[in-house]
Design an enzyme around this catalytic site. Structure first.
Site, short mmCIF file in Angstrom:
data_model
loop_
_atom_site.label_atom_id
_atom_site.label_comp_id
_atom_site.label_asym_id
_atom_site.label_seq_id
_atom_site.Cartn_x
_atom_site.Cartn_y
_atom_site.Cartn_z
N ARG A 61 0.80 -1.21 -0.02
CA ARG A 61 0.08 0.05 -0.02
C ARG A 61 0.89 1.19 -0.04
O ARG A 61 0.46 2.40 -0.62
CB ARG A 61 -0.82 0.12 1.19
CG ARG A 61 -2.00 1.10 1.11
CD ARG A 61 -3.37 0.73 2.02
NE ARG A 61 -4.11 1.50 2.18
CZ ARG A 61 -4.35 2.34 3.24
NH1 ARG A 61 -3.64 2.61 3.96
NH2 ARG A 61 -5.56 3.38 2.97
N HIS A 65 0.27 4.48 -2.57
CA HIS A 65 -0.01 5.59 -2.28
C HIS A 65 1.12 6.67 -2.74
O HIS A 65 0.94 7.95 -2.76
CB HIS A 65 -0.15 5.76 -0.73
CG HIS A 65 -1.63 5.22 -0.45
ND1 HIS A 65 -2.27 5.83 0.63
CD2 HIS A 65 -2.44 4.21 -0.73
CE1 HIS A 65 -3.50 5.29 0.76
NE2 HIS A 65 -3.40 4.34 -0.38
N ASP A 66 2.24 5.96 -2.84
CA ASP A 66 3.43 6.87 -2.94
C ASP A 66 3.24 7.39 -4.66
O ASP A 66 3.44 8.49 -5.13
CB ASP A 66 4.98 6.21 -2.99
CG ASP A 66 5.99 7.11 -3.58
OD1 ASP A 66 6.01 8.28 -3.28
OD2 ASP A 66 6.91 6.55 -4.39
N ASN A 93 -3.81 8.70 4.28
CA ASN A 93 -2.63 8.40 4.94
C ASN A 93 -2.76 8.31 6.51
O ASN A 93 -2.22 7.47 7.00
CB ASN A 93 -1.47 8.97 4.40
CG ASN A 93 -1.21 8.88 2.85
OD1 ASN A 93 -1.56 7.90 2.28
ND2 ASN A 93 -0.42 9.88 2.22
N PRO A 162 -7.51 7.10 -4.69
CA PRO A 162 -8.82 6.81 -4.48
C PRO A 162 -9.42 6.61 -3.04
O PRO A 162 -8.56 5.79 -2.27
CB PRO A 162 -8.82 5.49 -5.36
CG PRO A 162 -7.59 5.79 -6.36
CD PRO A 162 -6.60 6.19 -5.44
N HIS A 192 -6.16 -6.43 -2.34
CA HIS A 192 -6.76 -6.41 -1.30
C HIS A 192 -7.26 -8.07 -0.92
O HIS A 192 -8.00 -8.30 0.03
CB HIS A 192 -8.23 -5.87 -1.31
CG HIS A 192 -8.04 -4.18 -1.39
ND1 HIS A 192 -9.10 -3.27 -1.34
CD2 HIS A 192 -6.92 -3.54 -1.00
CE1 HIS A 192 -8.49 -2.16 -1.32
NE2 HIS A 192 -7.09 -2.16 -1.11
N THR A 193 -6.52 -9.02 -1.55
CA THR A 193 -6.56 -10.32 -1.18
C THR A 193 -5.86 -10.54 0.08
O THR A 193 -5.82 -11.45 0.94
CB THR A 193 -6.06 -11.24 -2.22
OG1 THR A 193 -6.32 -12.61 -2.04
CG2 THR A 193 -4.38 -11.01 -2.55
N ASP A 245 -9.91 -9.96 2.76
CA ASP A 245 -10.36 -11.21 2.29
C ASP A 245 -10.53 -12.16 3.32
O ASP A 245 -9.53 -12.65 3.95
CB ASP A 245 -9.21 -11.45 1.13
CG ASP A 245 -9.31 -12.88 0.58
OD1 ASP A 245 -10.33 -13.61 1.07
OD2 ASP A 245 -8.36 -13.41 -0.07
N ASP A 253 -3.62 -14.71 -3.19
CA ASP A 253 -4.36 -15.49 -4.27
C ASP A 253 -5.54 -14.70 -5.00
O ASP A 253 -5.55 -13.54 -4.79
CB ASP A 253 -4.88 -17.00 -3.36
CG ASP A 253 -5.62 -16.71 -2.35
OD1 ASP A 253 -6.37 -15.46 -2.24
OD2 ASP A 253 -5.87 -17.52 -1.65
#
Length: 327
Positions: A61, A65-66, A93, A162, A192-193, A245, A253
């Site tokens: 992340r 974000h960078d 952040n 976002p 986001h897994t 997840d 995965d």
């Protein structure tokens, strides 16, 4: 297919599927000046993820974000001072991004081996890949040669990253503004897994979706009931954590996409990818849910594309000796 063979195939496929690498970036950039760089990064990241699996998502992340603010220039790592305002206190952040100490540890190890040679921006890019690998995700060849910014932008951090409440059209717009495609959007969302999210980022979906005073009707009712147990209507549970997840939170995965098909996306910005508003996004969710290899290949390609957002190269910027402050 065995994991080793899968990684080899993913790497080979990337040679013909990813966008052209930014001209001045090359995976061999430090081949002579810091030949042990990637092993140094891997060792620190693996130790950190072994101690806390969530750290893999945090480092990934940080890179995202960078890159979305001024490009991939390590501006997110700069601390505020009495005369300098960085990006760490931006809304996306604040109380959210973490892993700075791990980056410090990597930088220290790299400086000991190769003083004043490797940028913090390149360390972030390598740490993102090693984080994915540490939780059994795909490999990719990381183009290197970025330099570090001497400035930061709090305003851009507030505006360009976002939000978890984003609609699909908002997500597409923000990604396209960075030169990224819908495929890049859906594939990188698959990060986001792994990882966790704070209650404050999804509470409205549980109790007051779109100011209706009711839960999001797209949420699976059993999933909703479990989330309401973890996240109360009051702000007292703002920092309660839930897995992005629920099927395999500590393994990289494709189960994130399976979750979306059953309306078990934790954030609104997750679930909207499976919306019928956009057939391309919905089709990719279905594809990745059913073909994990395709997800791995497209995720690896998208990470290279993200790493190519407006890097500083040549004589631009600097090589910071500490990632937290300008030289």
């Amino acid at each position: 297919m065995k994991t080793g063979m899968l990684l080899i195939v993913v790497f080979a496929t990337l040679l013909v599927t990813q966008k052209p690498v930014t001209a001045q970036l090359s995976p061999l950039f430090y081949a002579r000046s810091c030949p042990n760089l990637q092993a140094l990064v891997r060792r620190v990241v693996q130790q950190a993820v072994f101690q806390e699996p969530r750290m893999a998502a945090s480092l990934l992340r940080l890179f995202f974000h960078d890159c979305f603010v001024q490009g991939c220039d390590a501006s997110i790592l700069l601390d505020d001072t009495s005369s300098f305002t960085g990006e760490k206190t931006a809304v996306p952040n604040r109380n959210s991004v973490r892993g700075f100490e791990v980056i410090d540890n990597i930088k220290s190890a790299v400086e000991n081996a190769c003083p004043r040679t490797v940028s913090c921006a390149d360390i972030l890019a390598l740490a993102a890949r090693e984080s994915v690998l540490a939780l059994q995700g795909p490999a990719w060849s990381v183009p290197l040669g970025r330099r570090d910014s001497t400035i930061a932008s709090l305003a851009s951090a507030n505006n360009d990253i976002p939000a978890p409440t984003s609609t699909l059209s908002q997500l597409i717009s923000k990604f396209q503004a960075k030169g990224l495609s819908i495929q890049d959007l859906v594939a990188t969302s698959g990060a986001h897994t792994i990882g966790l999210a704070r209650c404050v980022t999804f509470r409205d979906r549980l109790y007051n979706f779109s100011n209706t005073g009711a839960p999001d009707p797209n949420l699976n009712r059993f999933f909703l009931a479990n989330l309401q147990q973890q996240c109360s209507p009051s702000t007292s549970s703002d920092n309660s954590l839930s897995a992005l997840d629920v099927r395999s939170p500590n393994r990289f995965d494709n189960s994130y996409f399976v979750n979306l098909q059953f309306n078990r996306g934790l954030l609104n910005s997750d679930q909207v990818l499976a919306s019928t508003q956009n057939g391309v996004a919905q089709g990719l969710v279905s594809l990745y849910a059913n073909r994990p290899f395709q997800f791995f290949r497209d995720f690896a390609s998208a990470m290279v594309n993200m790493g190519n957002i407006s890097p500083l190269t040549g004589s631009a910027g600097q090589i910071r000796t500490s990632c937290r402050v300008v030289n």
